[in-house]
Design a protein around this motif. Structure first.
Motif, PDB file in Angstrom:
ATOM      1  N   GLU A   1       0.834  -1.203   0.000  1.00  0.00           N
ATOM      2  CA  GLU A   1       0.000   0.000   0.000  1.00  0.00           C
ATOM      3  C   GLU A   1       0.867   1.251   0.000  1.00  0.00           C
ATOM      4  O   GLU A   1       0.607   2.212  -0.725  1.00  0.00           O
ATOM      5  CB  GLU A   1      -0.920  -0.018   1.218  1.00  0.00           C
ATOM      6  CG  GLU A   1      -1.720   1.256   1.442  1.00  0.00           C
ATOM      7  CD  GLU A   1      -2.841   1.439   0.449  1.00  0.00           C
ATOM      8  OE1 GLU A   1      -3.379   2.559   0.366  1.00  0.00           O
ATOM      9  OE2 GLU A   1      -3.186   0.456  -0.244  1.00  0.00           O
ATOM     10  N   SER A   2       1.917   1.236   0.813  1.00  0.00           N
ATOM     11  CA  SER A   2       2.817   2.390   0.875  1.00  0.00           C
ATOM     12  C   SER A   2       3.621   2.534  -0.411  1.00  0.00           C
ATOM     13  O   SER A   2       3.839   3.650  -0.894  1.00  0.00           O
ATOM     14  CB  SER A   2       3.760   2.251   2.071  1.00  0.00           C
ATOM     15  OG  SER A   2       4.709   3.296   2.098  1.00  0.00           O
ATOM     16  N   LEU A   3       4.053   1.419  -0.967  1.00  0.00           N
ATOM     17  CA  LEU A   3       4.872   1.465  -2.178  1.00  0.00           C
ATOM     18  C   LEU A   3       4.107   2.064  -3.352  1.00  0.00           C
ATOM     19  O   LEU A   3       4.690   2.756  -4.191  1.00  0.00           O
ATOM     20  CB  LEU A   3       5.347   0.054  -2.525  1.00  0.00           C
ATOM     21  CG  LEU A   3       6.471  -0.074  -3.556  1.00  0.00           C
ATOM     22  CD1 LEU A   3       7.768   0.506  -3.020  1.00  0.00           C
ATOM     23  CD2 LEU A   3       6.673  -1.532  -3.951  1.00  0.00           C
ATOM     24  N   ASP A   4       2.801   1.825  -3.420  1.00  0.00           N
ATOM     25  CA  ASP A   4       1.990   2.301  -4.540  1.00  0.00           C
ATOM     26  C   ASP A   4       1.256   3.606  -4.245  1.00  0.00           C
ATOM     27  O   ASP A   4       0.550   4.115  -5.132  1.00  0.00           O
ATOM     28  CB  ASP A   4       0.960   1.238  -4.933  1.00  0.00           C
ATOM     29  CG  ASP A   4       1.608  -0.015  -5.486  1.00  0.00           C
ATOM     30  OD1 ASP A   4       2.725   0.101  -6.013  1.00  0.00           O
ATOM     31  OD2 ASP A   4       1.019  -1.103  -5.378  1.00  0.00           O
ATOM     32  N   GLU A   5       1.364   4.143  -3.047  1.00  0.00           N
ATOM     33  CA  GLU A   5       0.621   5.348  -2.681  1.00  0.00           C
ATOM     34  C   GLU A   5       1.115   6.555  -3.482  1.00  0.00           C
ATOM     35  O   GLU A   5       2.312   6.828  -3.555  1.00  0.00           O
ATOM     36  CB  GLU A   5       0.780   5.625  -1.185  1.00  0.00           C
ATOM     37  CG  GLU A   5       0.248   6.958  -0.724  1.00  0.00           C
ATOM     38  CD  GLU A   5      -1.243   7.126  -0.968  1.00  0.00           C
ATOM     39  OE1 GLU A   5      -1.651   8.260  -1.255  1.00  0.00           O
ATOM     40  OE2 GLU A   5      -1.988   6.132  -0.876  1.00  0.00           O
ATOM     41  N   PHE A   6       0.162   7.266  -4.089  1.00  0.00           N
ATOM     42  CA  PHE A   6       0.518   8.435  -4.894  1.00  0.00           C
ATOM     43  C   PHE A   6      -0.033   9.737  -4.333  1.00  0.00           C
ATOM     44  O   PHE A   6       0.699  10.706  -4.144  1.00  0.00           O
ATOM     45  CB  PHE A   6       0.017   8.273  -6.335  1.00  0.00           C
ATOM     46  CG  PHE A   6       0.048   9.542  -7.126  1.00  0.00           C
ATOM     47  CD1 PHE A   6       1.247  10.050  -7.604  1.00  0.00           C
ATOM     48  CD2 PHE A   6      -1.118  10.266  -7.366  1.00  0.00           C
ATOM     49  CE1 PHE A   6       1.287  11.241  -8.320  1.00  0.00           C
ATOM     50  CE2 PHE A   6      -1.092  11.450  -8.078  1.00  0.00           C
ATOM     51  CZ  PHE A   6       0.113  11.940  -8.555  1.00  0.00           C
ATOM     52  N   THR A   7      -1.334   9.779  -4.048  1.00  0.00           N
ATOM     53  CA  THR A   7      -1.989  11.052  -3.726  1.00  0.00           C
ATOM     54  C   THR A   7      -1.394  11.691  -2.486  1.00  0.00           C
ATOM     55  O   THR A   7      -1.046  12.878  -2.484  1.00  0.00           O
ATOM     56  CB  THR A   7      -3.504  10.833  -3.536  1.00  0.00           C
ATOM     57  OG1 THR A   7      -4.020  10.091  -4.637  1.00  0.00           O
ATOM     58  CG2 THR A   7      -4.222  12.172  -3.445  1.00  0.00           C
ATOM     59  N   GLY A   8      -1.273  10.908  -1.411  1.00  0.00           N
ATOM     60  CA  GLY A   8      -0.700  11.452  -0.184  1.00  0.00           C
ATOM     61  C   GLY A   8       0.747  11.869  -0.358  1.00  0.00           C
ATOM     62  O   GLY A   8       1.173  12.908   0.160  1.00  0.00           O
ATOM     63  N   SER A   9       1.514  11.060  -1.095  1.00  0.00           N
ATOM     64  CA  SER A   9       2.922  11.398  -1.333  1.00  0.00           C
ATOM     65  C   SER A   9       3.046  12.679  -2.151  1.00  0.00           C
ATOM     66  O   SER A   9       3.965  13.473  -1.937  1.00  0.00           O
ATOM     67  CB  SER A   9       3.619  10.246  -2.067  1.00  0.00           C
ATOM     68  OG  SER A   9       3.528   9.050  -1.335  1.00  0.00           O
ATOM     69  N   TYR A  10       2.109  12.890  -3.061  1.00  0.00           N
ATOM     70  CA  TYR A  10       2.166  14.070  -3.919  1.00  0.00           C
ATOM     71  C   TYR A  10       1.882  15.345  -3.120  1.00  0.00           C
ATOM     72  O   TYR A  10       2.618  16.327  -3.213  1.00  0.00           O
ATOM     73  CB  TYR A  10       1.164  13.924  -5.067  1.00  0.00           C
ATOM     74  CG  TYR A  10       1.098  15.117  -5.988  1.00  0.00           C
ATOM     75  CD1 TYR A  10       2.083  15.333  -6.945  1.00  0.00           C
ATOM     76  CD2 TYR A  10       0.055  16.029  -5.884  1.00  0.00           C
ATOM     77  CE1 TYR A  10       2.031  16.431  -7.785  1.00  0.00           C
ATOM     78  CE2 TYR A  10      -0.017  17.124  -6.725  1.00  0.00           C
ATOM     79  CZ  TYR A  10       0.969  17.328  -7.668  1.00  0.00           C
ATOM     80  OH  TYR A  10       0.914  18.419  -8.490  1.00  0.00           O
ATOM     81  N   PHE A  11       0.809  15.343  -2.348  1.00  0.00           N
ATOM     82  CA  PHE A  11       0.418  16.556  -1.648  1.00  0.00           C
ATOM     83  C   PHE A  11       1.287  16.846  -0.432  1.00  0.00           C
ATOM     84  O   PHE A  11       1.474  18.006  -0.061  1.00  0.00           O
ATOM     85  CB  PHE A  11      -1.049  16.476  -1.223  1.00  0.00           C
ATOM     86  CG  PHE A  11      -2.010  16.744  -2.337  1.00  0.00           C
ATOM     87  CD1 PHE A  11      -2.287  18.028  -2.742  1.00  0.00           C
ATOM     88  CD2 PHE A  11      -2.624  15.695  -3.006  1.00  0.00           C
ATOM     89  CE1 PHE A  11      -3.168  18.284  -3.791  1.00  0.00           C
ATOM     90  CE2 PHE A  11      -3.499  15.929  -4.048  1.00  0.00           C
ATOM     91  CZ  PHE A  11      -3.774  17.228  -4.442  1.00  0.00           C
ATOM     92  N   VAL A  12       1.819  15.822   0.197  1.00  0.00           N
ATOM     93  CA  VAL A  12       2.607  16.023   1.414  1.00  0.00           C
ATOM     94  C   VAL A  12       4.101  16.044   1.120  1.00  0.00           C
ATOM     95  O   VAL A  12       4.840  16.814   1.744  1.00  0.00           O
ATOM     96  CB  VAL A  12       2.273  14.924   2.446  1.00  0.00           C
ATOM     97  CG1 VAL A  12       3.166  15.050   3.681  1.00  0.00           C
ATOM     98  CG2 VAL A  12       0.817  14.995   2.853  1.00  0.00           C
ATOM     99  N   GLY A  13       4.562  15.218   0.172  1.00  0.00           N
ATOM    100  CA  GLY A  13       5.999  15.089  -0.029  1.00  0.00           C
ATOM    101  C   GLY A  13       6.590  15.890  -1.166  1.00  0.00           C
ATOM    102  O   GLY A  13       7.716  16.386  -1.071  1.00  0.00           O
ATOM    103  N   ALA A  14       5.863  16.037  -2.289  1.00  0.00           N
ATOM    104  CA  ALA A  14       6.422  16.696  -3.473  1.00  0.00           C
ATOM    105  C   ALA A  14       6.651  18.183  -3.198  1.00  0.00           C
ATOM    106  O   ALA A  14       5.893  18.817  -2.464  1.00  0.00           O
ATOM    107  CB  ALA A  14       5.474  16.515  -4.657  1.00  0.00           C
ATOM    108  N   PRO A  15       7.703  18.752  -3.809  1.00  0.00           N
ATOM    109  CA  PRO A  15       8.694  18.132  -4.701  1.00  0.00           C
ATOM    110  C   PRO A  15       9.944  17.655  -3.978  1.00  0.00           C
ATOM    111  O   PRO A  15      10.865  17.160  -4.605  1.00  0.00           O
ATOM    112  CB  PRO A  15       9.047  19.278  -5.642  1.00  0.00           C
ATOM    113  CG  PRO A  15       8.988  20.484  -4.764  1.00  0.00           C
ATOM    114  CD  PRO A  15       7.878  20.228  -3.770  1.00  0.00           C
TER     115      PRO A  15
END
Length: 285
Positions: free
Chosen positions: A218-232
């Motif tokens: 689940e963590s490896l494929d997570e996109f939305t949370g990684s985008y809004f919290v982690g990017a760039p």
């Protein structure tokens, strides 16, 4: 066999063969359609990974090669760094989720909680609402406290999703362990903590391992949370895949997707080995 018997037996045998053939036709059509739906996109993905030039109306690539593989794994390709970041975040997410899920799952399995069903249902709340508005507000909150754009912030977001699998499967794993074994350990002089560590935890380990694998995937494929919290500042492999696909770099996007697909398939095979039927029967109970 007499002549009259052979005369009547032959048409009957032919009718059985025809009926068997007509029975297999729809089944073969359904299985063929299912195989195409499952393996068709995967075949298209594999073709794109070695396609140098491929455009409409050509059904297959015009040129084949591995130049895009070199671009993905080049130092400026950022794929290796993104893969390391994704795996590191997934491992931290597994550690955080299990640290919360093991005591919570044991309590839900062993204690007679009056609102046990509501507690289990509460862990589904992160999945009950649209992700986009939730992550936008989390990103705003994390920005105010300095967690936006950090690995810790991404891990915390992933843990909220991972707890759904971790707590439910951990609770089922502990429920599948016979309580009499714990009582026998206590009668032999073991303390509650030692009985848990020496008896309950090893017996529940396959279910906990399965929950850890689900959280990892689940963590490896997570996109939305990684985008809004982690990017760039924090770039994971799904973010790299999204950037390549949005930019029309289908070869690079396909290679990146293949990198994500390989560990997913490997870990799902491990899940099939560790997740027993008695554990699955206890999920949600």
């Amino acid at each position: 066999m007499s002549a009259p018997s052979a005369f009547f037996a032959a048409p009957h045998s032919g009718f059985d063969s025809l009926r068997g053939f007509l029975w297999w036709v729809p089944r073969a059509a359904v299985l063929g359609t299912l195989a195409f739906v499952i393996f068709g996109p995967l075949a298209n993905l594999l073709i794109w990974t070695v396609a140098e030039r491929w455009y409409f109306p050509h059904a297959l690539p015009i040129d084949y090669g591995f130049s895009y593989w070199g671009r993905v794994f080049a130092p400026r390709g950022n794929a290796v760094q993104s893969l390391i970041a994704s795996i590191s975040i997934a491992l931290f997410t597994v550690a955080g989720s299990l640290a919360l899920a093991i005591p919570a799952g044991y309590a839900l399995a062993r204690l007679k909680l009056p609102l046990r069903g509501l507690v289990l249902l509460a862990f589904l709340l992160p999945q009950a609402f649209p992700n986009l508005p939730v992550y936008v507000n989390i990103a705003r909150l994390f920005y105010e406290i300095g967690l936006n754009g950090t690995v810790l912030g991404v891990v915390l977001v992933h843990v909220t999703h991972g707890l759904v699998y971790a707590v439910w499967i951990a609770s089922a794993a502990f429920s599948a362990v016979d309580r009499d074994l714990e009582l026998a350990a206590r009668n032999l002089g073991a303390s509650g903590l030692k009985g848990f560590a020496d008896v309950t935890l090893p017996l529940a380990a396959p279910g906990l391992m399965a929950s850890a694998i689900f959280v990892f995937l689940e963590s490896l494929d997570e996109f939305t949370g990684s985008y809004f919290v982690g990017a760039p500042d924090v770039t994971t492999l799904p973010l790299l895949l999204y950037s390549a696909g949005a930019g029309g770099n289908y070869q690079i996007a396909s290679i990146t997707a293949l990198l994500l697909l390989v560990p997913s398939i490997a870990f799902m095979l491990v899940v099939e080995k560790f997740l027993r039927a008695d554990v699955l029967a206890k999920v949600g109970q």
